[in-house]
Structure formats: structure tokens, C-alpha cells
Design a protein around this motif. Structure first.
Motif, PDB file in Angstrom:
ATOM      1  N   ARG A  52      -4.113   3.764  -2.831  1.00  0.00           N
ATOM      2  CA  ARG A  52      -3.197   3.027  -1.954  1.00  0.00           C
ATOM      3  C   ARG A  52      -3.817   1.695  -1.516  1.00  0.00           C
ATOM      4  O   ARG A  52      -3.156   0.653  -1.544  1.00  0.00           O
ATOM      5  N   ASN A  53      -5.071   1.743  -1.134  1.00  0.00           N
ATOM      6  CA  ASN A  53      -5.751   0.522  -0.699  1.00  0.00           C
ATOM      7  C   ASN A  53      -5.896  -0.486  -1.840  1.00  0.00           C
ATOM      8  O   ASN A  53      -5.729  -1.695  -1.649  1.00  0.00           O
ATOM      9  N   LYS A  54      -6.205   0.017  -3.032  1.00  0.00           N
ATOM     10  CA  LYS A  54      -6.373  -0.854  -4.197  1.00  0.00           C
ATOM     11  C   LYS A  54      -5.051  -1.512  -4.596  1.00  0.00           C
ATOM     12  O   LYS A  54      -5.010  -2.709  -4.915  1.00  0.00           O
ATOM     13  N   LEU A  55      -3.980  -0.739  -4.598  1.00  0.00           N
ATOM     14  CA  LEU A  55      -2.672  -1.283  -4.966  1.00  0.00           C
ATOM     15  C   LEU A  55      -2.183  -2.289  -3.924  1.00  0.00           C
ATOM     16  O   LEU A  55      -1.566  -3.301  -4.270  1.00  0.00           O
ATOM     17  N   ASP A  56      -2.452  -2.011  -2.671  1.00  0.00           N
ATOM     18  CA  ASP A  56      -2.056  -2.938  -1.607  1.00  0.00           C
ATOM     19  C   ASP A  56      -2.744  -4.288  -1.802  1.00  0.00           C
ATOM     20  O   ASP A  56      -2.119  -5.349  -1.642  1.00  0.00           O
ATOM     21  N   LYS A  57      -4.004  -4.249  -2.184  1.00  0.00           N
ATOM     22  CA  LYS A  57      -4.752  -5.482  -2.430  1.00  0.00           C
ATOM     23  C   LYS A  57      -4.170  -6.233  -3.630  1.00  0.00           C
ATOM     24  O   LYS A  57      -4.020  -7.465  -3.611  1.00  0.00           O
ATOM     25  N   ALA A  58      -3.813  -5.490  -4.679  1.00  0.00           N
ATOM     26  CA  ALA A  58      -3.252  -6.105  -5.891  1.00  0.00           C
ATOM     27  C   ALA A  58      -1.898  -6.755  -5.609  1.00  0.00           C
ATOM     28  O   ALA A  58      -1.620  -7.874  -6.047  1.00  0.00           O
ATOM     29  N   LEU A  59      -1.055  -6.072  -4.864  1.00  0.00           N
ATOM     30  CA  LEU A  59       0.288  -6.585  -4.574  1.00  0.00           C
ATOM     31  C   LEU A  59       0.262  -7.722  -3.560  1.00  0.00           C
ATOM     32  O   LEU A  59       1.179  -8.538  -3.507  1.00  0.00           O
ATOM     33  N   HIS A  60      -0.797  -7.789  -2.775  1.00  0.00           N
ATOM     34  CA  HIS A  60      -0.930  -8.849  -1.775  1.00  0.00           C
ATOM     35  C   HIS A  60      -1.026 -10.228  -2.433  1.00  0.00           C
ATOM     36  O   HIS A  60      -0.669 -11.244  -1.826  1.00  0.00           O
TER      37      HIS A  60
END
Length: 453
Positions: free
Chosen positions: A6-14
Motif C-alpha cells: 500500500r505504501n509503495k503504490l501510494d508513492k508510485a501514484l503520487h
């Protein structure tokens, strides 16, 4: 659970946050980070590559509606692909029961040693008991000496019977006698906990095949340890070639698992994940809904599952009693202690927070259990009179004694007492049937790092 991904995807989508449209140039960085996040979470490289290709194909040239931005559109596409990867919106996750109500339904639990089979068998029995079934656990592991004791110890806590024959080493004979016992005791579901091995070997496979052919189970569940990553998928594949199981159970998702196996195992093995185990308590088990878990992975919460958990613990008589006490301004520390236990019964606090959209980032990496333990320690250090009459705690001598007894500083005791008025207001929401703000309000007030005990 899925916190890492979740944290990794949030960073990518940011990376798409400030963009006003999707182009092949500005999406490259996000797709690269999404792919890296999946691989880091132990998703197979080929599956991750195919996942990224699908997102790219569906997003490039896509017209962004005025009500959306590129980030929101990509999230929607990623969500759809995650749901498909985990089994689709309508997977076959229902347990198969006997069509003849006179005959007990037989559920066969299998898997490797150490995967959590015995614990899951007990959790499943407890889950079915809440669904008005009358389960019987059968200890069919004749090879591990402690298996019977482990199963019995867990089941006894929730008053579920266990059939076992310690001196009998013929597993088929044990199963025959357990079925006769189920008829005698009017048990309509038989859950068989079978033996596991450290690896798939011929002896293990021969035994489970014999059991399967002998009892003809209505449902066969294969248990895998999520912490073993890709090995979990390889084991399930090997097992499925010999035994046509109905569904998969992922255990230990509350541990250090990065979630990759849970995301991909269904698409590889072509079997649905039916349950996940995400804690040590017997109630820490959930039905696996791909669409709901895709929401959690993307940080969008899962209010439906949260409300279901709350409704399971809802007690109308106790609720009316508490509400009456609050309305008469007689809510005391004994009542608060009872409500803390009520909230804890809903499930693992960390998992509960992940179900509330946008709340999780305010709490991690906070120790969610710590605040509850402090409050319980303070209340347990009070006298009966003090618990029943909160107003008398304005006395400094009483507060000093409680501080010494609980090991909590005097300043924290004062803060706790100041919060008590707020708790009275929050409890009004906790004891309504809507459930919308129960956990959000209560946990926010009680666990905020800077403002709570």
C-alpha cells in the motif's frame, strides 16, 4: 496486512498528482514504480510485467473526465486489474455444504506443517458456530504428538468439541468413528484437521488421497503460509495436481508477509482464496473478497467489512444499558473498561484501521495496543469506589496512588481523566446501530500520539 504494498503504490501514484492529463511520458515513472512495488512485494516478475502492460494499454490515450484527474483514473484502472488478479468481483468463495440436511457436511483441511492448519481449523469452526452451525473438530493428525492437544486447547476456549483417539494410529478408522459420533451428538459440520509435512512427499500425498477418497469431503481447503511468498504458490500448484481442492486459505497475513502471494496465487493456481487469517485470536479470520481487499491495498478502506465486524459484536441489551447510563451522566470507568474490551473483540486494531479510508496514515507506525493497555492499567489500579464515581478522582492523593500502581505518569493520569468527558460523547456513537464512526472516532481520540494517554 498489505501495508508494505500500500505504501509503495501510494508513492508510485503520487507522481501523477500534479498532472492534468495522461501521456506516455508522464505515466512511465508511475508504471515503473508500480512494477517495482509489486516485485518487492514478492509478486512473480512475469505477472508484474503483464499487470503493468495492461495498465499502460488501458490508460494511454484514455480521455480523463473533468471530474477526475490522471491519478484518480490510474487508481481506478489499477483497482480493476487487482480485482481480476485476485479472483474477480464474484469469485466462488462459498463453502460447499451437504445437500442432504440429515448428513453432516465434511470439510477437509490440508497443507504443509507449520502453515497454520490446526489454528485455522479452530477458527473455521468458531466462524461456522457464529453462523448457527454445530461444528465438530476431528484431530486426524496421527503423526505430530502435540497436534491433538493444540487443537483441543484452542477449541475448548470457545466450547467447540474435538473428536480424537490418542491410541488409535489408523486415520481412516478415526474418521469413521468421528462421523458416527457426529450423528450421535447432532453435529452438522465435521472439520478434519489432517497431518502436515515439512515438504510435499509421497507418504503425505498418499495419506491425504486416501482420506479424500474415504470420506468424500464436501469442501477441501488448502492452507498456505503467506510469509513463504512464492513458495506458497509453488506448493499450492504441486498439491493441486494431486488433490482437487476447492479453495485456498492464506494464513499469517498479520506477520512480515508483503502480500504478493495473496495477490497472485488465485490467478496462478486457478483456485479462489476463500479465507485469510490475520491474527492470533480465534476471531481473526476473514472471508476473502477481492474487490474489498483491492480497496484496502489502494488505501481506500473497506467500510462494508468493518460494519459486518461491528454487527457481529453488537449486543442490544448492553447497548441500551450503556446508552441509559450515558444519558443519566452515570457512565463510569467500569463501563469504559467494558467498552475497550468490546472494541478489541471487533478484531485486530491494525486491520480495523486499514478498513477506514484515509485514516491509516495518521496512526502507523504507532503501537495501537499501547494506548488500550495504558487505559486498562489505570482503571485496574483504581478502587471499586473510584471506578464507580469518576468525580472523586479530583483528589491528588488518589491520582498519585493510581499513578504508582499502574506505572503511568501523573501527567498522563490527568490527561486520561480530561479525556473521559470526550469518551462519554464518543460512546453515544459507539452504541448506535449505524457503526459509521465507531472505530474512527474512538481510536482517533484514544490513540493520537500527541493528545492521548
Amino acid at each position: 496486512m498489505f501495508e508494505y504494498l500500500r505504501n509503495k503504490l501510494d508513492k508510485a501514484l503520487h507522481l501523477l498528482k500534479e498532472q492534468n492529463r495522461i501521456t506516455e511520458i508522464n505515466i512511465v515513472s508511475s508504471l515503473k514504480e508500480i512494477g517495482r512495488a509489486l516485485i518487492d512485494a514478492d509478486v512473480n516478475y512475469k505477472i508484474a510485467k503483464n499487470f503493468i502492460r495492461k495498465i499502460k494499454d488501458k490508460s494511454i490515450g484514455k480521455k480523463v473526465l473533468t471530474s477526475l484527474n490522471p491519478k484518480q483514473l490510474i487508481i481506478k484502472i489499477v483497482y480493476d486489474e487487482l480485482v481480476l488478479l485476485m479472483g474477480g468481483k464474484n469469485p466462488n468463495i462459498e463453502i460447499n455444504f451437504s445437500k442432504n440436511p440429515k448428513n453432516p457436511s465434511i470439510i477437509l483441511i490440508c497443507g504443509l506443517q507449520g502453515s497454520g492448519k490446526t489454528t485455522f481449523a479452530s477458527k473455521l469452526a468458531f466462524f461456522l458456530k457464529k453462523k448457527n452451525k454445530t461444528p465438530l473438530l476431528v484431530a486426524a493428525d496421527i503423526h505430530r504428538p502435540a497436534a491433538i492437544d493444540q487443537l483441543k486447547r484452542i477449541a475448548d476456549k470457545v466450547d467447540i468439541p474435538v473428536f480424537y483417539l490418542k491410541e488409535n494410529k489408523n486415520v481412516l478408522s478415526i474418521l469413521d468413528k468421528s462421523i458416527l459420533y457426529s450423528y450421535k451428538e447432532n453435529r452438522n459440520v465435521i472439520i478434519i484437521d489432517t497431518a502436515g509435512r515439512l515438504a510435499i512427499d509421497q507418504f503425505m500425498m498418499d495419506e491425504i488421497i486416501k482420506i479424500n477418497q474415504h470420506v468424500h469431503p464436501h469442501e477441501t481447503l488448502f492452507v498456505v503460509d503467506a510469509m513463504t511468498g512464492q513458495d506458497a504458490i509453488n506448493t499450492a500448484q504441486s498439491f493441486s495436481k494431486i488433490l482437487n481442492f476447492d479453495g485456498i486459505v492464506m494464513t499469517k497475513l498479520d506477520g512480515d508477509s508483503k502480500g504478493g502471494a495473496a495477490i497472485t496465487i488465485s490467478s496462478v493456481v486457478k483456485k479462489p482464496i476463500k479465507f485469510i487469517s490475520n491474527g492470533e485470536k480465534i476471531e481473526d479470520m476473514e472471508i476473502f473478497y477481492p474487490d474489498r481487499f483491492a480497496n484496502r491495498i489502494l488505501g481506500m478502506g473497506d467500510i462494508v467489512s468493518l460494519v459486518e465486524k461491528i454487527q457481529e459484536q453488537f449486543d442490544e441489551k448492553k447497548t441500551k444499558k450503556i446508552y441509559h447510563k450515558i444519558s443519566k451522566n452515570r457512565f463510569n470507568f467500569n463501563d469504559l473498561l467494558g467498552q475497550i474490551q468490546h472494541i478489541k473483540k471487533i478484531g485486530n486494531i491494525k486491520n480495523i484501521i486499514s478498513m477506514i479510508p484515509g485514516v491509516e496514515k495518521y496512526f502507523f507506525p504507532v503501537d495501537q495496543k499501547h494506548s488500550f493497555k495504558k487505559m486498562e492499567a489505570i482503571i485496574h489500579s483504581m478502587t471499586y469506589e473510584e471506578r464507580e464515581n469518576p468525580k472523586i478522582l479530583s483528589d491528588i492523593k488518589r491520582k498519585k496512588r493510581i499513578s504508582k500502581g499502574s506505572g503511568i505518569t501523573l501527567s498522563h493520569i490527568d490527561l486520561f481523566l480530561k479525556q473521559f468527558d470526550d469518551i462519554n460523547k464518543i460512546m453515544k456513537k459507539i452504541n448506535t446501530n449505524s457503526g459509521k464512526n465507531i472505530v474512527k472516532d474512538f481510536i482517533y481520540k484514544m490513540m493520537n500520539k500527541e493528545n492521548s494517554v
